[in-house]
Design a protein around this motif. Sequence first.
Motif, PDB file in Angstrom:
ATOM      1  N   GLN B 308       0.813  -1.209   0.000  1.00  0.00           N
ATOM      2  CA  GLN B 308       0.000   0.000   0.000  1.00  0.00           C
ATOM      3  C   GLN B 308       0.858   1.276   0.000  1.00  0.00           C
ATOM      4  OE1 GLN B 308      -2.997  -0.978  -0.570  1.00  0.00           O
ATOM      5  NE2 GLN B 308      -3.683   1.139  -0.896  1.00  0.00           N
ATOM      6  N   ALA B 309       1.972   1.227   0.709  1.00  0.00           N
ATOM      7  CA  ALA B 309       2.862   2.390   0.707  1.00  0.00           C
ATOM      8  C   ALA B 309       3.422   2.632  -0.686  1.00  0.00           C
ATOM      9  CB  ALA B 309       3.992   2.165   1.717  1.00  0.00           C
ATOM     10  N   LEU B 310       3.697   1.533  -1.403  1.00  0.00           N
ATOM     11  CA  LEU B 310       4.202   1.681  -2.769  1.00  0.00           C
ATOM     12  C   LEU B 310       3.111   2.225  -3.695  1.00  0.00           C
ATOM     13  CD1 LEU B 310       6.608   1.314  -4.672  1.00  0.00           C
ATOM     14  CD2 LEU B 310       5.738  -0.976  -5.206  1.00  0.00           C
ATOM     15  N   VAL B 311       1.884   1.791  -3.475  1.00  0.00           N
ATOM     16  CA  VAL B 311       0.769   2.340  -4.259  1.00  0.00           C
ATOM     17  C   VAL B 311       0.719   3.863  -4.090  1.00  0.00           C
ATOM     18  CG1 VAL B 311      -1.761   2.478  -4.374  1.00  0.00           C
ATOM     19  CG2 VAL B 311      -0.614   0.229  -4.268  1.00  0.00           C
ATOM     20  N   LEU B 312       0.910   4.330  -2.859  1.00  0.00           N
ATOM     21  CA  LEU B 312       0.881   5.780  -2.614  1.00  0.00           C
ATOM     22  C   LEU B 312       2.083   6.466  -3.264  1.00  0.00           C
ATOM     23  CD1 LEU B 312      -0.319   5.759   1.109  1.00  0.00           C
ATOM     24  CD2 LEU B 312      -1.627   6.522  -0.896  1.00  0.00           C
ATOM     25  N   ALA B 313       3.238   5.825  -3.199  1.00  0.00           N
ATOM     26  CA  ALA B 313       4.427   6.416  -3.814  1.00  0.00           C
ATOM     27  C   ALA B 313       4.245   6.514  -5.328  1.00  0.00           C
ATOM     28  CB  ALA B 313       5.660   5.577  -3.474  1.00  0.00           C
ATOM     29  N   ASP B 314       3.709   5.463  -5.935  1.00  0.00           N
ATOM     30  CA  ASP B 314       3.455   5.498  -7.381  1.00  0.00           C
ATOM     31  C   ASP B 314       2.466   6.601  -7.724  1.00  0.00           C
ATOM     32  OD1 ASP B 314       5.187   3.419  -7.732  1.00  0.00           O
ATOM     33  OD2 ASP B 314       3.675   1.926  -8.275  1.00  0.00           O
ATOM     34  N   ALA B 315       1.415   6.702  -6.927  1.00  0.00           N
ATOM     35  CA  ALA B 315       0.414   7.747  -7.173  1.00  0.00           C
ATOM     36  C   ALA B 315       1.030   9.132  -7.019  1.00  0.00           C
ATOM     37  CB  ALA B 315      -0.761   7.573  -6.209  1.00  0.00           C
ATOM     38  N   ALA B 316       1.936   9.271  -6.053  1.00  0.00           N
ATOM     39  CA  ALA B 316       2.596  10.571  -5.851  1.00  0.00           C
ATOM     40  C   ALA B 316       3.413  10.930  -7.083  1.00  0.00           C
ATOM     41  CB  ALA B 316       3.480  10.515  -4.607  1.00  0.00           C
ATOM     42  N   TYR B 317       4.104   9.947  -7.668  1.00  0.00           N
ATOM     43  CA  TYR B 317       4.851  10.254  -8.894  1.00  0.00           C
ATOM     44  C   TYR B 317       3.920  10.631 -10.033  1.00  0.00           C
ATOM     45  CZ  TYR B 317       9.593   9.668  -7.443  1.00  0.00           C
ATOM     46  OH  TYR B 317      10.803   9.874  -6.849  1.00  0.00           O
ATOM     47  N   ARG B 318       2.803   9.919 -10.123  1.00  0.00           N
ATOM     48  CA  ARG B 318       1.865  10.287 -11.186  1.00  0.00           C
ATOM     49  C   ARG B 318       1.345  11.711 -10.962  1.00  0.00           C
ATOM     50  NH1 ARG B 318      -2.668   6.786 -11.170  1.00  0.00           N
ATOM     51  NH2 ARG B 318      -1.167   5.533  -9.990  1.00  0.00           N
ATOM     52  N   SER B 319       1.036  12.037  -9.698  1.00  0.00           N
ATOM     53  CA  SER B 319       0.553  13.383  -9.375  1.00  0.00           C
ATOM     54  C   SER B 319       1.598  14.436  -9.736  1.00  0.00           C
ATOM     55  CB  SER B 319       0.204  13.463  -7.885  1.00  0.00           C
ATOM     56  OG  SER B 319      -0.153  14.777  -7.541  1.00  0.00           O
ATOM     57  N   LEU B 320       2.828  14.151  -9.378  1.00  0.00           N
ATOM     58  CA  LEU B 320       3.921  15.091  -9.654  1.00  0.00           C
ATOM     59  C   LEU B 320       4.081  15.302 -11.152  1.00  0.00           C
ATOM     60  CD1 LEU B 320       6.484  16.605  -8.438  1.00  0.00           C
ATOM     61  CD2 LEU B 320       7.738  14.500  -8.915  1.00  0.00           C
ATOM     62  N   THR B 321       4.008  14.222 -11.906  1.00  0.00           N
ATOM     63  CA  THR B 321       4.231  14.272 -13.347  1.00  0.00           C
ATOM     64  C   THR B 321       3.069  14.952 -14.058  1.00  0.00           C
ATOM     65  OG1 THR B 321       5.346  12.161 -13.121  1.00  0.00           O
ATOM     66  CG2 THR B 321       4.804  12.865 -15.360  1.00  0.00           C
ATOM     67  N   GLU B 322       1.867  14.611 -13.644  1.00  0.00           N
ATOM     68  CA  GLU B 322       0.687  15.097 -14.358  1.00  0.00           C
ATOM     69  C   GLU B 322       0.147  16.397 -13.762  1.00  0.00           C
ATOM     70  OE1 GLU B 322      -2.100  11.855 -14.581  1.00  0.00           O
ATOM     71  OE2 GLU B 322      -0.570  10.430 -15.310  1.00  0.00           O
ATOM     72  N   GLY B 323       0.679  16.822 -12.627  1.00  0.00           N
ATOM     73  CA  GLY B 323       0.258  18.097 -12.055  1.00  0.00           C
ATOM     74  C   GLY B 323      -1.181  18.111 -11.602  1.00  0.00           C
ATOM     75  N   ARG B 324      -1.643  17.027 -11.031  1.00  0.00           N
ATOM     76  CA  ARG B 324      -3.021  16.943 -10.558  1.00  0.00           C
ATOM     77  C   ARG B 324      -3.098  15.894  -9.452  1.00  0.00           C
ATOM     78  NH1 ARG B 324      -5.444  12.332 -11.994  1.00  0.00           N
ATOM     79  NH2 ARG B 324      -4.272  11.043 -13.443  1.00  0.00           N
ATOM     80  N   PRO B 325      -4.136  15.995  -8.609  1.00  0.00           N
ATOM     81  CA  PRO B 325      -4.318  14.950  -7.611  1.00  0.00           C
ATOM     82  C   PRO B 325      -4.690  13.635  -8.289  1.00  0.00           C
ATOM     83  CG  PRO B 325      -6.138  16.521  -7.537  1.00  0.00           C
ATOM     84  CD  PRO B 325      -5.139  17.079  -8.490  1.00  0.00           C
ATOM     85  N   VAL B 326      -4.236  12.546  -7.714  1.00  0.00           N
ATOM     86  CA  VAL B 326      -4.475  11.226  -8.292  1.00  0.00           C
ATOM     87  C   VAL B 326      -5.335  10.399  -7.331  1.00  0.00           C
ATOM     88  CG1 VAL B 326      -3.341   9.023  -8.842  1.00  0.00           C
ATOM     89  CG2 VAL B 326      -2.401  11.189  -9.707  1.00  0.00           C
ATOM     90  N   THR B 327      -6.366   9.786  -7.921  1.00  0.00           N
ATOM     91  CA  THR B 327      -7.277   8.982  -7.111  1.00  0.00           C
ATOM     92  C   THR B 327      -6.783   7.540  -7.035  1.00  0.00           C
ATOM     93  OG1 THR B 327      -9.061  10.394  -7.839  1.00  0.00           O
ATOM     94  CG2 THR B 327      -9.684   8.290  -6.847  1.00  0.00           C
ATOM     95  N   ILE B 328      -6.995   6.941  -5.871  1.00  0.00           N
ATOM     96  CA  ILE B 328      -6.519   5.575  -5.652  1.00  0.00           C
ATOM     97  C   ILE B 328      -7.690   4.655  -5.387  1.00  0.00           C
ATOM     98  CG2 ILE B 328      -5.213   4.090  -4.111  1.00  0.00           C
ATOM     99  CD1 ILE B 328      -3.564   6.614  -3.480  1.00  0.00           C
ATOM    100  N   GLY B 329      -7.511   3.461  -5.808  1.00  0.00           N
ATOM    101  CA  GLY B 329      -8.433   2.354  -5.439  1.00  0.00           C
ATOM    102  C   GLY B 329      -9.800   2.532  -5.990  1.00  0.00           C
TER     103      GLY B 329
END
Lengths: 329, 329, 329, 329
Positions: B308-329
């Motif tokens: 789950q921590a990795l899921v959040l880290a991946d989402a954080a990278y997507r957020s950083l790259t795409e410049g938007r909040p990323v929804t999980i799950g």
Amino acid sequence: MLQFAQFGAGRIGAIHAANLAASGRAALRHVVDVHAPSAAALAAKHGATVSDTATALADPAVGAVIIASSTDTHADLVIAAAEAGKAIFCEKPIDLSLPRVDACLAAVAKAGVPMLVGFNRRFDPNFFELHRRIQAGAVGSVEQVVITSRDPGPPPVSYIKVSGGLFRDMTIHDFDMARWMLGEEPTEVFATGSVLVDKAIGEAGDIDSAMIILKTASGRMAHINNSRRAAYGYDQRVEVHGSAGRLIAGNRVGTTVEQADGKTVSTDLPLHFFLERYADAYRIELAAFLDAVEKGTPMPVGAEDGRQALVLADAAYRSLTEGRPVTIG
Amino acid sequence: MLQFAQFGAGRIGAIHAANLAASGRAALRHVVDVHAPSAAALAAKHGATVSDTATALADPAVGAVIIASSTDTHADLVIAAAEAGKAIFCEKPIDLSLPRVDACLAAVAKAGVPMLVGFNRRFDPNFFELHRRIQAGAVGSVEQVVITSRDPGPPPVSYIKVSGGLFRDMTIHDFDMARWMLGEEPTEVFATGSVLVDKAIGEAGDIDSAMIILKTASGRMAHINNSRRAAYGYDQRVEVHGSAGRLIAGNRVGTTVEQADGKTVSTDLPLHFFLERYADAYRIELAAFLDAVEKGTPMPVGAEDGRQALVLADAAYRSLTEGRPVTIG
Amino acid sequence: MLQFAQFGAGRIGAIHAANLAASGRAALRHVVDVHAPSAAALAAKHGATVSDTATALADPAVGAVIIASSTDTHADLVIAAAEAGKAIFCEKPIDLSLPRVDACLAAVAKAGVPMLVGFNRRFDPNFFELHRRIQAGAVGSVEQVVITSRDPGPPPVSYIKVSGGLFRDMTIHDFDMARWMLGEEPTEVFATGSVLVDKAIGEAGDIDSAMIILKTASGRMAHINNSRRAAYGYDQRVEVHGSAGRLIAGNRVGTTVEQADGKTVSTDLPLHFFLERYADAYRIELAAFLDAVEKGTPMPVGAEDGRQALVLADAAYRSLTEGRPVTIG
Amino acid sequence: MLQFAQFGAGRIGAIHAANLAASGRAALRHVVDVHAPSAAALAAKHGATVSDTATALADPAVGAVIIASSTDTHADLVIAAAEAGKAIFCEKPIDLSLPRVDACLAAVAKAGVPMLVGFNRRFDPNFFELHRRIQAGAVGSVEQVVITSRDPGPPPVSYIKVSGGLFRDMTIHDFDMARWMLGEEPTEVFATGSVLVDKAIGEAGDIDSAMIILKTASGRMAHINNSRRAAYGYDQRVEVHGSAGRLIAGNRVGTTVEQADGKTVSTDLPLHFFLERYADAYRIELAAFLDAVEKGTPMPVGAEDGRQALVLADAAYRSLTEGRPVTIG
């Protein structure tokens, strides 16, 4: 690897034995205790043999002893260990009688063996760092020292009766600390005290609360306050005022958690138990003993320090009894 | 007594091996490391044998493994250890790739072996106590969490390149802490970051400074701030706001000494080095693993937490790259 | 001695009038308030006259105005005062509508009158000193700012409805603080929020809990966390991380008393009420206004600062509504 | 509105006059000072008249006096004011001679006028709150009190010579504080001291560093430590140990700013100047005097308190001179 004989397998003995094992630099070879099950348990835990005093001291493989038995046995063991040529780690106090302490010092001097007296607080990282800064000149010339030393709760009256009393049992640590922080020998002691905690302590002929002022020849002063009870835990603080500033070493706490609610902002109480409060100190103390034995350097707290603290304790009792300051030396 | 095979004889491996030895409850039997001298030294120190992976896992006397080797080897070792039926203590992260983490989880589930993921901070006595108080209702319902997590200095760029980046290497601890303190799964991640510390980190494609907001389905929020450099030491704090109050767990310091002079009142810096800051945590973490293996109770931080921590880290990278909040799950 | 007309005789108006009287450098000449008894009481207390707006602004003896009436009246009063050539001390916010703020700024610019916007926290001695040290280079280049801003309890929902919402009413102070501490204009705002404190606030279309990240062009970042309720009092802290260290300005407490008992070591809660917490700030703010008027120097917080904080609040609402970071400028 | 005559227009007189003006409850009518320009300036500032003693005391409109002139004038003024039937606010000490103090007390008793002695520290919000908690039973029965009282720097030797010496000039505040906190009268005083700060103070026959122990009949104890110099500012702390806990009131600092850099974590020094440190105390003290006069209630610190502190100071000098504890009463 230095081999040890240890006298005393009780609470404090267990600490020293564990630190010795964890040091990786020394081994426990003999355990001696009048209480056979304790001796057996500690010996088993550390791969040592249960012995009697004579056997342990006669063993040429033994290079050093730890004396952590009851106070009344310390002096005989120190003398015997000195005569056997062993390096000596002796729990405080050396003895409750100054003549007997002098006999110990004479034996140690004659044998030329190194001896450390267990004033563990000198090795507490907080007090050690405070003292290091004094030495480094951080607050200029020392002028006044304030020592707060309050136990969480009184020991049983049975212990009080054999303890030598508050000044020789508890304050003796603070006398040592005061000497160390003052950087000069106190030449005058004024002590006063009361029974405020437990009447039974008074009935046993002792006090449970005290205030003391020490003064040195150059006019430096130290104050000690003691109580056998602190509702909030073990209160051990040192404050040093010098010509250029102030140093304070405070209590250790369990965690850094701070809680704010509708009533207060609260933090942890000081660590309650001396074995926990001074766990680092005991470990470092033993390491310092090993260092000094291995390198042949002077002990950081020697037999003379043990004697001098007792001189102050005796003077404090005279001051208390006679209601006047007592001059030393 | 539980017998271990340990993979990795480096800095963190040495810590786990020492804690294992000091526990008195388990023994190190095999040490495996591609760097032969490290393996030999650690094995010698703890009376273990230098082995290769196959030998170590094939040994029926081995009941558990510690995986403290380089990150890229974790997943294969987890799967092999699971297939060999060993209990698994795996340093974080399980892997930098979610599919591979999922493969690990599948193998672990299939084998039915217990697995702890090394989020050591959960075992830090300060954070543990903070969390315990949340559970005990000390501050009511959790509303907001603020995590400060700043390293004393950046690792070499060579390490940055294989680390998976700030979020997977460093923030992953904070994602786990946030999940734990929030008491709910984050469903949205917004992450932003900059290169403010070292341009070379930017050139390697990573950031060195970040701010993140997590939000759960019920509206709880967590903030994380990270930096690869803190001039004053290792800054690791957690603050939790609830309906009935606030809890803060601060940094650990070396000593309680406070110095007042003509300029300021000053106290010690936070402990600088993570092995020192989290020494207790590593020791307690291993004890918790041993407890769970011995008693057959659930692991306090399991494989799913690692995922789950990795899921959040991946989402954080997507957020950083795409410049938007990323929804999980 | 500078003569003032003051608009608004409520709670905050009473503070400014009292500070004006205590300054010994200025006098209150007119008090204007729609609530006649309040106007009469304040006028009587300070030897002023109850007037209407036209009369007060037409008085050539009046050199300056204090606008401390309800928010919806600010803009008209600013414009009228500017046209009358008076120096303007205007409580925040100038207005809730950016076009109307721009109209104010235009009127002020055209008239060439000085104007201070009441971001009182800039004059709080703690935040002021923190900012002074940033300027003095104490922590090197600013990298991250963390602002904690939590009210002791929510206002009535009737107030929430006319307040412009959390970001324009409460966070606007934090936006100003963030701009000031960052030393650069934020160019991106991400805001998220929840209703965790009081459902009625949600029903009124607002949130009561928020987390925000601001970012500047050079990559500096600021985090703000807000709540309409803090069980332990008014929580107002600022933390600044720079390349060479960290600065924290904490809460003010009532007394320095620390109590240790059988349970905890506890200290005072933060000052609960904003008028008490920022009493010094209000006094110093007015003195700064008087200084700038008397010396003809620039206002320390000008109309443009009032506008820029509103721009950030508007962007925060857009971010909250649209679920994405919003770019500014 | 109560009309005042004030004797003494110096530093401390200016404070009292300003607090009187700001109270809104009383007015300054006469200012008397041997230094004409000071009297004129203070009178002008507060709309009062410069008078001589006889005129001021003969004025039937005057209901109360503030005696803030040099110490050697206090007793005559107290007696004259008492005979004139005025309420008396007298700066400490009443006089340096106990017989003269007794004459004052007799005159005050005979006239039946209320008298407050200016032990301002009792009105410091920190010490006041600490005392309130003792009274509320927060720490059970008081057992020991530790008072730290250290000035930032020594006064000129010319002042030392007329000051009555350290114990009557500086420690007298601490004697009062000790009495107040102990809740019982000390019956024994032991005092010791040194010249450690400035040899010229020794040449003037005084000491600049002292340690004192007080004891009450029931065995409660108080320790005071004093120095004429503290490099880090004005150090004023009180610590009370009771059967159920500990209370500490610490120093006030300028700001809450904490700075962490590569060397230390540092906070503000204690407020340096007594007028700043005790600004609140002086204001509250005057308000307490006004309250008691207006309501006819007992003074919170009366003439007897002024006498008793001097008794302790005299005993301390005897103890210092004779090198023994001195019994009182």
